[in-house]
Scaffold this motif. Structure first.
Motif, PDB file in Angstrom:
ATOM      1  N   ARG A   1       0.899  -1.362  -0.045  1.00  0.00           N
ATOM      2  CA  ARG A   1      -0.044   0.067  -0.095  1.00  0.00           C
ATOM      3  C   ARG A   1       0.797   1.227  -0.175  1.00  0.00           C
ATOM      4  NH1 ARG A   1      -2.629  -4.259   2.437  1.00  0.00           N
ATOM      5  NH2 ARG A   1      -4.781  -4.333   2.304  1.00  0.00           N
ATOM      6  N   LEU A   2       0.547   2.161  -0.896  1.00  0.00           N
ATOM      7  CA  LEU A   2       1.032   3.553  -0.615  1.00  0.00           C
ATOM      8  C   LEU A   2       0.237   4.432   0.146  1.00  0.00           C
ATOM      9  CD1 LEU A   2       3.364   5.385  -1.720  1.00  0.00           C
ATOM     10  CD2 LEU A   2       1.992   6.088  -3.826  1.00  0.00           C
ATOM     11  N   ILE A   3       0.428   4.562   1.317  1.00  0.00           N
ATOM     12  CA  ILE A   3      -0.288   5.277   2.306  1.00  0.00           C
ATOM     13  C   ILE A   3       0.613   6.755   2.307  1.00  0.00           C
ATOM     14  CG2 ILE A   3      -1.354   5.505   4.546  1.00  0.00           C
ATOM     15  CD1 ILE A   3      -2.431   3.353   2.745  1.00  0.00           C
ATOM     16  N   LEU A   4      -0.085   7.662   1.962  1.00  0.00           N
ATOM     17  CA  LEU A   4       0.557   9.186   1.783  1.00  0.00           C
ATOM     18  C   LEU A   4      -0.101   9.957   3.130  1.00  0.00           C
ATOM     19  CD1 LEU A   4       0.576   9.675  -1.880  1.00  0.00           C
ATOM     20  CD2 LEU A   4       2.431   8.818  -0.504  1.00  0.00           C
ATOM     21  N   PRO A   5       0.601  10.924   3.370  1.00  0.00           N
ATOM     22  CA  PRO A   5       0.068  11.898   4.401  1.00  0.00           C
ATOM     23  C   PRO A   5      -0.646  12.883   3.797  1.00  0.00           C
ATOM     24  CG  PRO A   5       2.602  12.261   4.104  1.00  0.00           C
ATOM     25  CD  PRO A   5       2.059  11.090   3.222  1.00  0.00           C
ATOM     26  N   GLU A   6      -1.620  13.608   4.341  1.00  0.00           N
ATOM     27  CA  GLU A   6      -2.099  14.723   3.953  1.00  0.00           C
ATOM     28  C   GLU A   6      -1.442  16.022   4.283  1.00  0.00           C
ATOM     29  OE1 GLU A   6      -6.316  15.134   4.808  1.00  0.00           O
ATOM     30  OE2 GLU A   6      -6.523  12.762   4.718  1.00  0.00           O
ATOM     31  N   ARG A   7      -1.270  17.041   3.447  1.00  0.00           N
ATOM     32  CA  ARG A   7      -0.330  18.233   3.610  1.00  0.00           C
ATOM     33  C   ARG A   7      -0.966  19.398   4.349  1.00  0.00           C
ATOM     34  NH1 ARG A   7       1.653  20.623  -1.378  1.00  0.00           N
ATOM     35  NH2 ARG A   7      -0.050  19.783  -2.305  1.00  0.00           N
ATOM     36  N   ASP A   8      -0.295  20.093   5.229  1.00  0.00           N
ATOM     37  CA  ASP A   8      -0.933  21.369   5.730  1.00  0.00           C
ATOM     38  C   ASP A   8      -0.834  22.087   4.592  1.00  0.00           C
ATOM     39  OD1 ASP A   8      -1.271  23.577   6.964  1.00  0.00           O
ATOM     40  OD2 ASP A   8       0.325  23.778   8.474  1.00  0.00           O
ATOM     41  N   CYS A   9      -1.938  22.812   4.256  1.00  0.00           N
ATOM     42  CA  CYS A   9      -2.177  23.681   2.841  1.00  0.00           C
ATOM     43  C   CYS A   9      -2.096  25.120   3.510  1.00  0.00           C
ATOM     44  CB  CYS A   9      -3.445  23.258   2.178  1.00  0.00           C
ATOM     45  SG  CYS A   9      -3.296  21.387   1.446  1.00  0.00           S
ATOM     46  N   SER A  10      -2.260  25.417   4.788  1.00  0.00           N
ATOM     47  CA  SER A  10      -2.240  26.772   5.180  1.00  0.00           C
ATOM     48  C   SER A  10      -1.347  27.658   4.420  1.00  0.00           C
ATOM     49  CB  SER A  10      -2.340  26.967   6.711  1.00  0.00           C
ATOM     50  OG  SER A  10      -0.942  26.419   7.227  1.00  0.00           O
ATOM     51  N   GLY A  11      -0.019  27.509   4.262  1.00  0.00           N
ATOM     52  CA  GLY A  11       0.983  28.309   3.802  1.00  0.00           C
ATOM     53  C   GLY A  11       1.184  28.038   2.264  1.00  0.00           C
TER      54      GLY A  11
END
Length: 477
Positions: free
Chosen positions: A465-475
């Protein structure tokens, strides 16, 4: 390094690949007949059918586990449809892909594709005529002549800006010849995603102010080609589409064949075929959303099958509770569709990551194929001339990711591959039809290549599985 998109090389490649296409199309016809399937091509848009596959690749049709044969490992197909991006806008710089990092304008100027912002503030014109102007008879140099082009047509994202999408390309399959089925825009493109046709509808609805949409709003009308066009009229339209250019007036030679109808139609859809065959399906989309193609299909929206049109949140719930249907269409909510004019690409990518993480963590992962596309070119530059099989299109390429344990392995950084096969949205429908032994609905799906270059059922599946993190999009900007 990304290819420059030299048109003469593209032309030579197209002729060579067409020859290979004939071989595999003939093989497909033989296979379908030998398995008792019928290819009932419906009435399409006029003109010759869509091209077949793109070369002599090993095909899942030659496998003992081909679509439609006993033992095929695929039990679930998930079709995710996002919004308004060209291939070069997202993946033009991806190593090994048929991409461009420099565009060409109508006066011959070469324009570098500059860094795209996370949010493009203004939508770029991407209607039917704008698509034709951009393509400019295959020269792919008219993008500067469509309205609001200056807001972002000649821009491009890099790996650092859409890291998850590039990571999926690294590990699975990046299809770099997935063409949009028509010249644009959203509504008819979404009809193709369920029906392999749009009933000759060429544009979006004209009334956006009502509280409801499509079959629930009698004030909504859409433009379409008139029914019953003669062969001479079709030939005239095809010619006008190849010579149209900014300021030539040729648009009228096309638009004079248009009429206007209610945005509530009756055409055969793949859900109809699935329902009749007892194959489970769901269309995950909210009512009154302008991307809800099934809300425009009268017999579905006002009939018993409407219960299978459900909110997007039900998709994750169905994964969790083991109630996922065999075929799913998943349309992202408005804030996550990456459409220019508001939504953040970073936020939209996070939504996709959330869905794909959940799919891979579920029990469905070993026997699932996910196809992620963007519904039209959105006004963004692309360097590869699309095929022109009929009066409806095709339109410029869209990004396409094919994600499954069964994807073909190659030389991408994490073992994935680039698939150069010619596809359009009907290719996904054709794969589903073959998988469940269903007849084709129109010439488009009857002749579409069913993901043959992306999947290999003779290999051992890679179940990692390629489990990826969700990014902080605030900046992110």
């Amino acid at each position: 390094m990304a290819a420059s998109g030299n048109r003469r090389a593209a032309s030579r490649r197209t002729f060579a690949l067409f020859a290979g296409a004939l071989v595999l199309v003939i093989g497909l016809v033989v296979w379908v007949r030998s398995n008792g399937a019928t290819s009932a091509a419906g009435t399409g848009a006029g003109g010759s059918p869509a091209p077949g596959p793109n070369g002599p690749r090993a095909s899942p049709l030659s496998s003992s586990t081909a679509p439609g044969r006993p033992g095929n490992p695929i039990k679930h197909v998930i079709f995710i449809i996002k919004e308004n991006r060209s291939f070069d806008n997202y993946f033009g710089a991806y190593p090994g892909a048929d991409g461009a990092t420099v565009g060409v304008t109508s006066n011959g100027t070469r324009v570098p594709l500059t860094r795209a912002p996370d949010v493009i503030q203004h939508d770029i014109c991407h209607d039917f005529i704008s698509g034709l102007i951009a393509i400019d008879g295959g020269k792919m140099d008219g993008f500067n002549n469509i309205c609001f082009a200056q807001t972002g047509s000649f821009t491009q994202y890099s790996r650092s800006q859409i890291p998850a999408y590039w990571a999926y390309a690294d590990r699975f399959v990046l299809a770099d010849h997935m063409f949009t089925p028509m010249f644009g825009p959203t509504f008819p493109e979404h009809l193709y995603s369920v029906a392999a046709q749009s009933d000759l509808i060429v544009g979006n609805k004209k009334n956006y102010n009502g509280p409801h949409s499509y079959c629930d709003d009698p004030r909504e009308y859409v433009p379409k080609f008139r029914d019953g066009l003669t062969p001479a009229q079709i030939a005239a339209i095809m010619h006008s589409e190849t010579v149209i250019d900014h300021g030539t007036g040729n648009a009228w030679n096309i638009e004079k064949f248009w009429t206007s109808i209610r945005s509530c139609i009756d055409i055969k859809t793949l859900p109809d075929e699935l329902q009749a065959a007892g194959v489970s399906w769901k269309y995950y989309e909210m009512p009154d959303h302008w991307m809800n193609a099934l809300q425009a299909i009268r017999h579905i929206w006002f009939g018993s099958m409407r219960r299978f049109v459900q909110p997007q949140t039900n998709f994750l719930s169905d994964l969790k509770h083991h109630t996922l249907p065999a075929v799913s269409w998943l349309i992202p909510p408005e804030p996550y569709n990456e459409h220019p004019g508001g939504p953040s690409v970073c936020v939209g990518e996070n939504w996709t990551v959330e869905q794909l993480n959940a799919i891979q963590r579920s029990s469905y992962w070993p026997n699932t194929v996910v196809v992620v596309v963007w519904d039209d070119f959105g006004g963004f530059y692309d360097n590869v001339p699309p095929p022109h099989p009929d009066i409806m299109g095709m339109g410029p390429r869209a990004p396409a990711l094919i994600i499954s344990p069964w994807t073909r392995r190659g030389g991408n950084p994490s073992g994935g591959s680039i698939d150069h096969t010619t596809y359009e949205f009907s290719s996904v429908l054709r794969f589903i039809e073959l998988l469940h032994r269903l007849p084709a609905m129109t010439p488009r799906d009857a002749n579409a290549t069913p993901l043959t270059g992306a999947l290999d059922f003779n290999q051992k599946p890679d179940l990692s599985r390629l489990i990826l993190p969700e990014r902080d999009c605030s900046g992110v900007h």
